[in-house]
Structure formats: structure tokens, C-alpha cells
Design a protein around this motif. Structure first.
Motif, PDB file in Angstrom:
ATOM      1  N   THR A  12       0.817  -1.221   0.000  1.00 48.53           N
ATOM      2  CA  THR A  12       0.000   0.000   0.000  1.00 48.53           C
ATOM      3  C   THR A  12       0.850   1.270   0.000  1.00 48.53           C
ATOM      4  OG1 THR A  12      -0.100  -0.084   2.423  1.00 48.53           O
ATOM      5  CG2 THR A  12      -1.888  -1.154   1.183  1.00 48.53           C
ATOM      6  N   HIS A  13       2.149   1.136  -0.268  1.00 49.34           N
ATOM      7  CA  HIS A  13       3.034   2.295  -0.199  1.00 49.34           C
ATOM      8  C   HIS A  13       3.922   2.378  -1.439  1.00 49.34           C
ATOM      9  CE1 HIS A  13       1.720   2.126   3.945  1.00 49.34           C
ATOM     10  NE2 HIS A  13       2.414   3.223   4.235  1.00 49.34           N
ATOM     11  N   ARG A  14       4.540   3.539  -1.591  1.00 53.49           N
ATOM     12  CA  ARG A  14       5.614   3.753  -2.548  1.00 53.49           C
ATOM     13  C   ARG A  14       6.771   4.411  -1.796  1.00 53.49           C
ATOM     14  NH1 ARG A  14       2.738   0.901  -4.648  1.00 53.49           N
ATOM     15  NH2 ARG A  14       1.791   0.960  -6.724  1.00 53.49           N
ATOM     16  N   GLY A  15       7.992   4.127  -2.284  1.00 60.60           N
ATOM     17  CA  GLY A  15       9.160   4.684  -1.618  1.00 60.60           C
ATOM     18  C   GLY A  15       9.962   5.580  -2.537  1.00 60.60           C
ATOM     19  N   LEU A  16      10.543   6.615  -1.971  1.00 55.32           N
ATOM     20  CA  LEU A  16      11.445   7.494  -2.713  1.00 55.32           C
ATOM     21  C   LEU A  16      12.855   7.247  -2.178  1.00 55.32           C
ATOM     22  CD1 LEU A  16       9.468  10.881  -2.842  1.00 55.32           C
ATOM     23  CD2 LEU A  16       9.371   8.942  -4.424  1.00 55.32           C
ATOM     24  N   LEU A  17      13.732   6.820  -3.064  1.00 50.84           N
ATOM     25  CA  LEU A  17      15.105   6.504  -2.673  1.00 50.84           C
ATOM     26  C   LEU A  17      15.997   7.721  -2.889  1.00 50.84           C
ATOM     27  CD1 LEU A  17      17.321   4.470  -1.823  1.00 50.84           C
ATOM     28  CD2 LEU A  17      17.542   3.880  -4.257  1.00 50.84           C
ATOM     29  N   PHE A  18      16.730   8.074  -1.848  1.00 47.11           N
ATOM     30  CA  PHE A  18      17.669   9.188  -1.921  1.00 47.11           C
ATOM     31  C   PHE A  18      19.078   8.640  -1.648  1.00 47.11           C
ATOM     32  CE2 PHE A  18      13.641  11.115  -0.969  1.00 47.11           C
ATOM     33  CZ  PHE A  18      13.631  12.296  -1.692  1.00 47.11           C
ATOM     34  N   LYS A  19      20.008   9.008  -2.509  1.00 45.61           N
ATOM     35  CA  LYS A  19      21.408   8.628  -2.318  1.00 45.61           C
ATOM     36  C   LYS A  19      22.219   9.909  -2.131  1.00 45.61           C
ATOM     37  CE  LYS A  19      25.282   6.217  -4.501  1.00 45.61           C
ATOM     38  NZ  LYS A  19      25.743   5.498  -5.701  1.00 45.61           N
ATOM     39  N   ASP A  20      22.860   9.963  -0.999  1.00 42.02           N
ATOM     40  CA  ASP A  20      23.592  11.182  -0.627  1.00 42.02           C
ATOM     41  C   ASP A  20      22.674  12.401  -0.698  1.00 42.02           C
ATOM     42  OD1 ASP A  20      25.924   9.702  -0.253  1.00 42.02           O
ATOM     43  OD2 ASP A  20      26.516   9.942  -2.361  1.00 42.02           O
ATOM     44  N   GLU A  21      21.424  12.182  -0.213  1.00 43.01           N
ATOM     45  CA  GLU A  21      20.379  13.214  -0.160  1.00 43.01           C
ATOM     46  C   GLU A  21      19.969  13.733  -1.528  1.00 43.01           C
ATOM     47  OE1 GLU A  21      18.626  13.917   2.501  1.00 43.01           O
ATOM     48  OE2 GLU A  21      19.835  12.446   3.570  1.00 43.01           O
ATOM     49  N   PRO A  28       8.913   0.691  -6.015  1.00 45.27           N
ATOM     50  CA  PRO A  28       7.591   0.062  -5.934  1.00 45.27           C
ATOM     51  C   PRO A  28       7.532  -0.846  -4.715  1.00 45.27           C
ATOM     52  CG  PRO A  28       8.933  -1.069  -7.540  1.00 45.27           C
ATOM     53  CD  PRO A  28       9.762   0.104  -7.076  1.00 45.27           C
ATOM     54  N   ALA A  29       6.373  -1.477  -4.487  1.00 50.36           N
ATOM     55  CA  ALA A  29       6.224  -2.397  -3.363  1.00 50.36           C
ATOM     56  C   ALA A  29       7.175  -3.577  -3.524  1.00 50.36           C
ATOM     57  CB  ALA A  29       4.779  -2.881  -3.288  1.00 50.36           C
ATOM     58  N   GLY A  30       7.782  -4.009  -2.413  1.00 47.07           N
ATOM     59  CA  GLY A  30       8.717  -5.136  -2.452  1.00 47.07           C
ATOM     60  C   GLY A  30       9.894  -4.915  -1.515  1.00 47.07           C
ATOM     61  N   VAL A  31      10.878  -5.843  -1.649  1.00 51.44           N
ATOM     62  CA  VAL A  31      12.088  -5.775  -0.815  1.00 51.44           C
ATOM     63  C   VAL A  31      13.228  -5.240  -1.681  1.00 51.44           C
ATOM     64  CG1 VAL A  31      13.725  -7.072   0.584  1.00 51.44           C
ATOM     65  CG2 VAL A  31      11.298  -7.708   0.591  1.00 51.44           C
ATOM     66  N   HIS A  32      13.929  -4.250  -1.165  1.00 53.91           N
ATOM     67  CA  HIS A  32      15.002  -3.609  -1.920  1.00 53.91           C
ATOM     68  C   HIS A  32      16.257  -3.590  -1.060  1.00 53.91           C
ATOM     69  CE1 HIS A  32      11.978  -2.108  -4.816  1.00 53.91           C
ATOM     70  NE2 HIS A  32      11.228  -1.935  -3.729  1.00 53.91           N
ATOM     71  N   THR A  33      17.423  -3.968  -1.717  1.00 54.44           N
ATOM     72  CA  THR A  33      18.707  -4.029  -1.005  1.00 54.44           C
ATOM     73  C   THR A  33      19.712  -3.129  -1.717  1.00 54.44           C
ATOM     74  OG1 THR A  33      18.239  -6.315  -0.357  1.00 54.44           O
ATOM     75  CG2 THR A  33      20.513  -5.531  -0.165  1.00 54.44           C
ATOM     76  N   ASN A  39      24.777   5.221   6.038  1.00 57.70           N
ATOM     77  CA  ASN A  39      23.833   6.349   5.917  1.00 57.70           C
ATOM     78  C   ASN A  39      23.871   7.015   4.549  1.00 57.70           C
ATOM     79  OD1 ASN A  39      23.058   5.968   8.623  1.00 57.70           O
ATOM     80  ND2 ASN A  39      24.699   7.338   9.344  1.00 57.70           N
ATOM     81  N   GLN A  40      24.416   6.307   3.566  1.00 56.18           N
ATOM     82  CA  GLN A  40      24.456   6.892   2.227  1.00 56.18           C
ATOM     83  C   GLN A  40      23.072   6.854   1.573  1.00 56.18           C
ATOM     84  OE1 GLN A  40      27.056   4.843  -0.541  1.00 56.18           O
ATOM     85  NE2 GLN A  40      27.252   6.672  -1.858  1.00 56.18           N
ATOM     86  N   TYR A  41      22.236   5.857   1.902  1.00 56.37           N
ATOM     87  CA  TYR A  41      20.911   5.698   1.309  1.00 56.37           C
ATOM     88  C   TYR A  41      19.817   6.025   2.348  1.00 56.37           C
ATOM     89  CZ  TYR A  41      23.128   3.359  -2.613  1.00 56.37           C
ATOM     90  OH  TYR A  41      23.906   3.090  -3.705  1.00 56.37           O
ATOM     91  N   ARG A  42      18.789   6.649   1.837  1.00 58.52           N
ATOM     92  CA  ARG A  42      17.622   6.965   2.681  1.00 58.52           C
ATOM     93  C   ARG A  42      16.359   6.766   1.842  1.00 58.52           C
ATOM     94  NH1 ARG A  42      14.464  11.534   3.379  1.00 58.52           N
ATOM     95  NH2 ARG A  42      15.859  12.761   2.010  1.00 58.52           N
ATOM     96  N   VAL A  43      15.317   6.155   2.454  1.00 52.15           N
ATOM     97  CA  VAL A  43      14.055   5.892   1.751  1.00 52.15           C
ATOM     98  C   VAL A  43      12.913   6.580   2.505  1.00 52.15           C
ATOM     99  CG1 VAL A  43      12.395   4.154   0.991  1.00 52.15           C
ATOM    100  CG2 VAL A  43      14.868   3.708   0.815  1.00 52.15           C
ATOM    101  N   GLN A  44      12.131   7.334   1.768  1.00 50.46           N
ATOM    102  CA  GLN A  44      10.933   7.996   2.316  1.00 50.46           C
ATOM    103  C   GLN A  44       9.707   7.323   1.718  1.00 50.46           C
ATOM    104  OE1 GLN A  44      10.776  12.192   1.518  1.00 50.46           O
ATOM    105  NE2 GLN A  44       8.954  12.530   2.806  1.00 50.46           N
ATOM    106  N   GLN A  45       8.824   6.811   2.570  1.00 48.04           N
ATOM    107  CA  GLN A  45       7.674   6.039   2.095  1.00 48.04           C
ATOM    108  C   GLN A  45       6.375   6.849   2.211  1.00 48.04           C
ATOM    109  OE1 GLN A  45       7.298   1.938   3.100  1.00 48.04           O
ATOM    110  NE2 GLN A  45       9.456   1.701   3.673  1.00 48.04           N
ATOM    111  N   PHE A  46       5.435   6.575   1.258  1.00 50.25           N
ATOM    112  CA  PHE A  46       4.132   7.257   1.214  1.00 50.25           C
ATOM    113  C   PHE A  46       3.031   6.229   0.983  1.00 50.25           C
ATOM    114  CE2 PHE A  46       7.279  10.321  -0.158  1.00 50.25           C
ATOM    115  CZ  PHE A  46       6.940  11.466   0.549  1.00 50.25           C
TER     116      PHE A  46
END
Length: 387
Positions: A12-21, A28-33, A39-46
Motif C-alpha cells: 500500500t506504499h511507494r518509496g522514494l530513494l535518496f542517495k547522498d540526499e 515500488p512495493a517489495g524488498v530492496h537491497t 547512511n548513504q541511502y535513505r528511503v521515504q515512504q508514502f
């Protein structure tokens, strides 16, 4: 040393991936590695389901402007022009209203999203079906949006309504519910009651021509027959009619004596009606009837008037009594003249009187036989006593 970052995005969500901000991609929905520095990667979910979660925040829309290709498969963008209103449908169900000159986006999910635009540049009245749907909306978001977007006027039966747009009259409204988009305009609806109405002009203290103080209560029936004329020419039509009735009443009473007013109250009513009806008709008002309900005299004047009435009634009674006495005397005189030359009638009258007298006694003694009754003095006794 590289670190492993594992992110789980629910269905039920989507994620925004930020690398070095810096924005990298939409997850999309799922498992991401991801592997990288700490702390180089950050994900914001909606959340992308539900009425409130469907809409993309403004900061994400701005980000999508910079990365349109990366967001294309994940959001549905919309934009309304200066003279357009957007109706947002989710699975063909109306969910929200978008004002003119607005832009935004919705998350693409399992439900279809569509924004239908309405041109309000020339016609900003809502179709009846859409107005009924919005007025009966139960969804909280849609109901709040509808109240902010619409101007509503309910014109009852027997009334005439007027639509003013930006200070100018735009249309005359018939009975019913009328709804307009109020974007880009100042909308105001007024109405006039065109049914038959009553007006009371009470407690008017007025001096008659012979300086008698009266208090008069006036009642009038009136009706608006030309609503457009009334609205255009009169700021307050009720106040105008009241003042005209008041002035006409004072003008008529002050030119008549008390006796004239009391002798013919209908003349007072007719004079006031004729005076005011012509003036009111010029402004679209039909004055049907005028009537003085009460003419109240001062206390001392009431007593004097009562004495006058009593004296008049006594004089009338005496005149009637004298007329009856004269008539009775004339009748007796005529009877006497008839009997004067007719002994038989005279004798019949005597017997008639005798019959009346004998009907009031209990015992009757006759001496001398029938001949004595007919020709001589009749002696009557009541219980043995001579009469």
C-alpha cells in the motif's frame, strides 16, 4: 567499508530513494537491497491507498517536475486552467473538487484516477444532477470541498430571486435550488416574497380637523407584482409602503372632523387606498385593500360621546312613542266617526267591551232578562257584590 541497506516497501506504499540526499528513483512495493557507505541511502515512504493518501504532497510534485521520467509510471498529474474546475474521480466515483489554476498529482495504485475538467468561463452554474450529488455528499473530504466551491440559493414557492455576479444582476431566479461555482466571482443571491402580505400601521396619534386627538390602527393587504421594478427602484420596499400609508392616514384624518370620520369609516379607507395605491403601483406594488381597524378616542371624549349617543337614543325613543300615541289617537278618532252614524256598530262595540269586562269576573248576575241586557243598565256582581 560498504554497508548493506535493506528496505521493505508494503503493497500500500511507494518509496522514494535518496542517495547522498539526492533523489535516485521511485521504489515500488517489495524488498530492496542497497550497498554503500553508512547512511548513504535513505528511503521515504508514502501510503498510496485511501482518500487522503491518494494525493501526492506538494514537495513530491515539485520533485516530480525535475524527474518526470522516473515518476511517470507512479503518479497521475493534473492541472486546471484559470477558468477550469477539476472533478477528481477514483474508480468513477467523485472524490474531490480541484479549484482553477491549481496543479497536483495522485499516486497510481490499484484504483483508476481521473480528473475531469469543467469550463466555467461563460457558464458557472452547476448542472442539476451534479449539484444534487454534491449537496448530498457523505464523504467528508468531498463535502468540505463542495461547501468551499459552491454558492447555493434556495428560492421558495411564491418568491422571486435575483442573481448578482460581481455586483451586477445576472439573472432572475425561479423557485427551486440554484447552485453555482463561486471561483473567480463574487456571487450573491437575493429574493423577494411575491405572495399576498399584510402590513400593520399601529398607534398613530393624529389630531382631527376639529382638534380631537385620535389613535388610529391601520391594516393593509399588498403584493409585489413586478419584482424587478421593486428591486431596482426601492432600497426597502416595506419601509416605503409603511411610510406612504402613515403619511396618507395623517393627511386624511387631519382634514376631517370627528363626526365625519365616525360617520363613514369606509370613506377614510377608500381615500387612503386611492392615494397610496397609485404611488405604490409605480414601484411594482399592488395595494389590495386598506382598512382602519380601530379609531380610539381619549377617555374624556369617550364619556362625552357616550352621553351624546344616550341623548340621541332617548330622543329617538320619545319620538317613536309620540308617533305611536298619535297613530293610536287617529285610529280611535276614525272609529268614532264611523260609529257616530251607525247605531248598530256602536252597539256591537259596546257588546265587545262588555265581553272583555265579563271575561275578568267570576260571577255574573243579570236582572231584567235579555231585554235588560240589550237595552237597560247592566248590573254585574262579583261574588255577590254589586258592580
Amino acid at each position: 567499508m560498504l554497508f548493506k541497506t535493506k528496505v521493505i516497501v508494503p503493497e500500500t506504499h511507494r518509496g522514494l530513494l535518496f542517495k547522498d540526499e539526492q533523489f535516485a528513483q521511485v521504489l515500488p512495493a517489495g524488498v530492496h537491497t542497497f550497498y554503500g557507505w553508512k547512511n548513504q541511502y535513505r528511503v521515504q515512504q508514502f501510503a498510496v491507498t485511501g482518500s487522503a493518501q491518494t494525493f501526492v504532497p506538494d514537495d513530491v510534485v515539485s520533485l516530480a517536475d525535475l524527474h518526470a521520467d522516473k515518476f511517470a509510471a507512479h503518479i497521475h498529474r493534473w492541472e486546471t486552467g484559470e477558468q477550469e474546475v477539476g472533478l477528481l474521480y477514483q474508480d468513477n466515483v467523485l472524490k474531490d473538487i480541484k479549484p482553477p489554476a491549481q496543479r497536483g498529482a495522485c499516486w497510481q495504485g490499484q484504483r483508476s484516477i481521473e480528473v475531469r475538467k469543467i469550463d466555467i468561463s461563460t457558464d458557472f452554474k452547476l448542472p442539476k444532477a451534479l449539484a444534487s450529488q454534491l449537496l448530498a455528499a457523505k464523504d467528508a473530504i468531498l463535502r468540505a470541498a463542495a461547501l468551499n466551491a459552491m454558492a447555493i440559493a434556495i428560492i421558495p414557492e411564491g418568491h422571486s430571486g435575483f442573481l448578482e455576479v460581481d455586483g451586477e444582476q445576472h439573472a432572475i431566479l425561479t423557485a427551486g435550488t440554484h447552485v453555482w461555482w463561486k471561483f473567480n466571482h463574487t456571487i450573491e443571491a437575493t429574493q423577494l416574497d411575491c405572495r399576498l402580505q399584510n402590513m400593520e400601521v399601529n398607534g398613530q396619534e393624529i389630531l382631527t380637523k376639529d382638534r380631537v386627538g385620535l389613535r388610529v390602527n391601520l391594516s393593509a393587504m399588498w403584493q409585489i407584482v413586478d419584482p424587478q421594478q421593486v428591486k431596482t427602484t426601492l432600497a426597502d420596499h416595506k419601509d416605503y409602503l409603511y411610510r406612504e400609508l402613515q403619511l396618507a392616514l395623517r393627511a386624511v384624518v387631519s382634514t376631517q372632523t370627528l363626526d365625519e370620520l365616525l360617520a363613514d369609516k369606509n370613506l377614510l379607507n377608500q381615500t387612503i387606498q386611492n392615494s397610496v395605491a397609485e404611488k405604490a403601483a409605480a414601484y411594482g406594488i399592488d395595494l389590495k385593500t386598506v382598512g382602519a381597524r380601530d379609531i380610539v378616542l381619549p377617555g374624556d371624549m369617550k364619556a362625552i360621546l357616550a352621553q351624546v349617543v344616550e341623548a340621541e337614543k332617548k330622543a329617538e325613543a320619545n319620538q317613536i312613542r309620540r308617533r305611536e300615541e298619535t297613530q293610536e289617537t287617529r285610529s280611535m278618532h276614525n272609529t268614532a266617526k264611523v260609529m257616530e252614524g251607525n247605531p248598530v256598530l256602536l252597539r256591537l262595540k259596546e257588546l265587545e267591551i262588555l265581553e272583555k269586562i265579563t271575561g275578568r269576573i267570576s260571577t255574573l248576575n243579570v236582572y231584567g232578562g235579555l231585554d235588560g241586557v240589550m237595552n237597560d243598565l247592566v248590573k254585574l256582581t262579583d261574588k255577590g257584590k254589586a258592580a
